[in-house]
Design a protein around this motif. Structure first.
Motif, PDB file in Angstrom:
ATOM      1  N   UNK A 202       0.659  -1.118  -0.629  1.00  0.00           N
ATOM      2  CA  UNK A 202       0.111   0.015  -0.028  1.00  0.00           C
ATOM      3  C   UNK A 202       1.100   1.300  -0.265  1.00  0.00           C
ATOM      4  N   UNK A 203       0.337   2.029   0.722  1.00  0.00           N
ATOM      5  CA  UNK A 203       0.819   3.498   0.630  1.00  0.00           C
ATOM      6  C   UNK A 203       1.789   3.633   1.964  1.00  0.00           C
ATOM      7  N   UNK A 204       2.700   2.088   2.656  1.00  0.00           N
ATOM      8  CA  UNK A 204       3.699   2.124   3.942  1.00  0.00           C
ATOM      9  C   UNK A 204       4.805   2.219   3.039  1.00  0.00           C
ATOM     10  N   UNK A 205       5.518   1.941   1.907  1.00  0.00           N
ATOM     11  CA  UNK A 205       6.868   2.619   0.776  1.00  0.00           C
ATOM     12  C   UNK A 205       6.868   3.949   1.396  1.00  0.00           C
ATOM     13  N   UNK A 206       5.326   4.999   1.377  1.00  0.00           N
ATOM     14  CA  UNK A 206       5.887   6.755   1.620  1.00  0.00           C
ATOM     15  C   UNK A 206       5.835   7.006   2.883  1.00  0.00           C
ATOM     16  N   UNK A 207       4.997   6.276   3.549  1.00  0.00           N
ATOM     17  CA  UNK A 207       4.820   6.710   4.828  1.00  0.00           C
ATOM     18  C   UNK A 207       4.413   5.780   5.819  1.00  0.00           C
ATOM     19  N   UNK A 208       4.422   5.836   7.176  1.00  0.00           N
ATOM     20  CA  UNK A 208       4.662   5.477   8.487  1.00  0.00           C
ATOM     21  C   UNK A 208       3.080   4.985   8.779  1.00  0.00           C
ATOM     22  N   UNK A 209       2.292   6.058   8.572  1.00  0.00           N
ATOM     23  CA  UNK A 209       0.810   5.909   8.869  1.00  0.00           C
ATOM     24  C   UNK A 209      -0.647   6.193   7.759  1.00  0.00           C
ATOM     25  N   UNK A 210      -0.178   5.405   6.949  1.00  0.00           N
ATOM     26  CA  UNK A 210      -1.648   5.853   6.164  1.00  0.00           C
ATOM     27  C   UNK A 210      -2.742   5.668   6.439  1.00  0.00           C
ATOM     28  N   UNK A 211      -2.985   4.198   7.438  1.00  0.00           N
ATOM     29  CA  UNK A 211      -4.037   4.295   8.236  1.00  0.00           C
ATOM     30  C   UNK A 211      -4.197   5.792   8.430  1.00  0.00           C
ATOM     31  N   UNK A 212      -3.371   6.774   9.367  1.00  0.00           N
ATOM     32  CA  UNK A 212      -3.711   7.567  10.152  1.00  0.00           C
ATOM     33  C   UNK A 212      -4.644   8.838   8.575  1.00  0.00           C
ATOM     34  N   UNK A 213      -3.525   8.547   7.694  1.00  0.00           N
ATOM     35  CA  UNK A 213      -3.269   9.649   6.577  1.00  0.00           C
ATOM     36  C   UNK A 213      -5.248   9.637   5.918  1.00  0.00           C
ATOM     37  N   UNK A 214      -5.603   8.594   6.032  1.00  0.00           N
ATOM     38  CA  UNK A 214      -6.793   8.107   5.380  1.00  0.00           C
ATOM     39  C   UNK A 214      -8.472   7.837   6.761  1.00  0.00           C
ATOM     40  N   UNK A 215      -7.828   7.866   7.444  1.00  0.00           N
ATOM     41  CA  UNK A 215      -8.505   8.374   8.870  1.00  0.00           C
ATOM     42  C   UNK A 215      -9.015   9.322   8.864  1.00  0.00           C
ATOM     43  N   UNK A 216      -7.765  10.863   8.713  1.00  0.00           N
ATOM     44  CA  UNK A 216      -7.807  12.092   8.696  1.00  0.00           C
ATOM     45  C   UNK A 216      -8.441  12.490   7.024  1.00  0.00           C
ATOM     46  N   UNK A 217      -8.458  11.928   6.381  1.00  0.00           N
ATOM     47  CA  UNK A 217      -9.913  11.764   4.656  1.00  0.00           C
ATOM     48  C   UNK A 217     -11.253  11.689   5.329  1.00  0.00           C
ATOM     49  N   UNK A 218     -11.453  10.269   6.054  1.00  0.00           N
ATOM     50  CA  UNK A 218     -12.544  10.046   6.302  1.00  0.00           C
ATOM     51  C   UNK A 218     -12.793  11.551   6.879  1.00  0.00           C
ATOM     52  N   UNK A 219     -12.310  12.157   7.828  1.00  0.00           N
ATOM     53  CA  UNK A 219     -13.463  13.174   8.887  1.00  0.00           C
ATOM     54  C   UNK A 219     -13.486  14.198   7.966  1.00  0.00           C
ATOM     55  N   UNK A 220     -12.578  15.088   6.531  1.00  0.00           N
ATOM     56  CA  UNK A 220     -12.721  16.086   6.695  1.00  0.00           C
ATOM     57  C   UNK A 220     -14.076  15.517   4.922  1.00  0.00           C
ATOM     58  N   UNK A 221     -14.394  14.512   4.688  1.00  0.00           N
ATOM     59  CA  UNK A 221     -15.824  13.422   3.761  1.00  0.00           C
ATOM     60  C   UNK A 221     -17.047  13.669   4.382  1.00  0.00           C
ATOM     61  N   UNK A 222     -16.884  13.459   6.157  1.00  0.00           N
ATOM     62  CA  UNK A 222     -18.001  13.921   7.025  1.00  0.00           C
ATOM     63  C   UNK A 222     -18.025  15.349   6.711  1.00  0.00           C
ATOM     64  N   UNK A 223     -16.732  15.702   7.079  1.00  0.00           N
ATOM     65  CA  UNK A 223     -17.228  17.707   6.921  1.00  0.00           C
ATOM     66  C   UNK A 223     -17.195  18.145   6.193  1.00  0.00           C
ATOM     67  N   UNK A 224     -17.072  17.747   5.013  1.00  0.00           N
ATOM     68  CA  UNK A 224     -17.916  17.996   3.181  1.00  0.00           C
ATOM     69  C   UNK A 224     -19.152  17.815   3.523  1.00  0.00           C
ATOM     70  N   UNK A 225     -19.594  17.022   3.476  1.00  0.00           N
ATOM     71  CA  UNK A 225     -20.668  16.233   3.269  1.00  0.00           C
ATOM     72  C   UNK A 225     -21.314  17.266   4.553  1.00  0.00           C
ATOM     73  N   UNK A 226     -21.184  17.221   5.538  1.00  0.00           N
ATOM     74  CA  UNK A 226     -22.317  17.859   6.735  1.00  0.00           C
ATOM     75  C   UNK A 226     -22.002  19.400   6.127  1.00  0.00           C
ATOM     76  N   UNK A 227     -20.800  19.962   6.217  1.00  0.00           N
ATOM     77  CA  UNK A 227     -20.328  21.767   6.203  1.00  0.00           C
ATOM     78  C   UNK A 227     -21.311  22.433   6.961  1.00  0.00           C
TER      79      UNK A 227
END
Length: 272
Positions: A202-227
């Motif tokens: 996956x993205x582990x070759x670029x960052x050690x915490x891609x799961x955190x990167x995508x969790x951040x993405x989740x909450x920005x997605x929720x923020x965009x839905x909610x506004x």
């Protein structure tokens, strides 16, 4: 410059609801998350995952220790229930509310599913770390859905720029990416193994915490839905915390593995 940014922001979010409670929780959540991120960077960790044993001997003698699985269920269970309850508490309030309530509930359901059926554990969690995280997730889930409810009951004007559908796409990218990298982490250890290894794939070759990167993405997605202002502040606060946690995690790997690749960043590919 500040005036321009304020003008753009007003086009992207609902006006704040007339609720002193929501306003206080918005400011409080942001400050707590931001402070937690800074604390992680300077070595004051919440005691779970790789840092479950970071407490001092005095703290260990005072604190109650539970298995990581039990602790993680405690973290996400109340937030999932808050999301699920929103369908009963705020029914028939339009597509945006339905999507927001669904996204919050699905996110925490996925986390519980991973805790029970995907993750492998090697440590414990102290209750003094579990309780504030549990409260943060529960309060965030409850406040996100309640803030959305207030936009309907108070008849607040819709944002000029509608981010709801792009938000669904961002949320789905985040939740799939987060699950995939949690799955890769679970496959690092064979049956009965407990030692940590350098993640690959996956993205582990670029960052050690891609799961955190995508969790951040989740909450920005929720923020965009909610506004709503609250969901945006929570997403930004979560970014501070998970960036700090990622920085500490990379530092931990560097200290434990001499062959850890130095080009692998903490959470943002090629940057940080």
């Amino acid at each position: 410059m500040a005036t321009v940014m304020s003008s753009v922001l007003l086009k992207l979010v609902f006006p704040p609801p007339a609720s002193a409670v929501v306003s206080a929780v918005t400011v409080g959540s942001f400050l707590v998350l931001a402070y937690s991120g800074v604390s992680e960077m300077i070595g004051k960790h919440l005691n779970y995952s790789k840092f479950w044993n970071a407490a001092t001997e005095k703290q260990k003698n005072k604190n109650i220790k539970v298995s990581s699985r039990v602790g993680m269920v405690l973290l996400y269970g109340p937030a999932f229930l808050a999301g699920a309850a929103s369908f009963w508490l705020y029914p028939n309030e339009g597509l945006r509310s339905t999507l927001l309530n669904s996204a919050v509930t699905l996110h925490y359901f996925k986390r519980l599913f991973e805790v029970l059926f995907v993750h492998k554990y090697s440590g414990y969690m102290y209750l003094d770390s579990a309780i504030p995280i549990t409260l943060s997730y529960f309060i965030s889930a409850a406040t996100m859905t309640y803030s959305q409810h207030l936009t309907v009951t108070e008849g607040l004007p819709q944002p000029q720029i509608d981010l709801m559908y792009p938000g669904v796409a961002v949320f789905l990218i985040g939740i799939v990416g987060n699950f995939y990298h949690h799955y890769l982490l679970s496959k690092l250890r064979g049956e009965g193994e407990k030692e940590y290894k350098i993640p690959k794939g996956g993205l582990f070759g670029l960052v050690i915490c891609p799961h955190y990167l995508f969790e951040i993405t989740v909450f920005y997605g929720i923020s965009m839905i909610s506004q709503t202002v609250y969901s945006l502040c929570f997403a930004i606060g979560t970014t501070f915390y998970l960036v700090g946690r990622s920085y500490a995690t990379r530092k931990w790997y560097l200290s434990k593995f001499e062959d850890f690749p130095k080009n692998v960043k903490a959470v943002i590919p090629f940057i940080f």
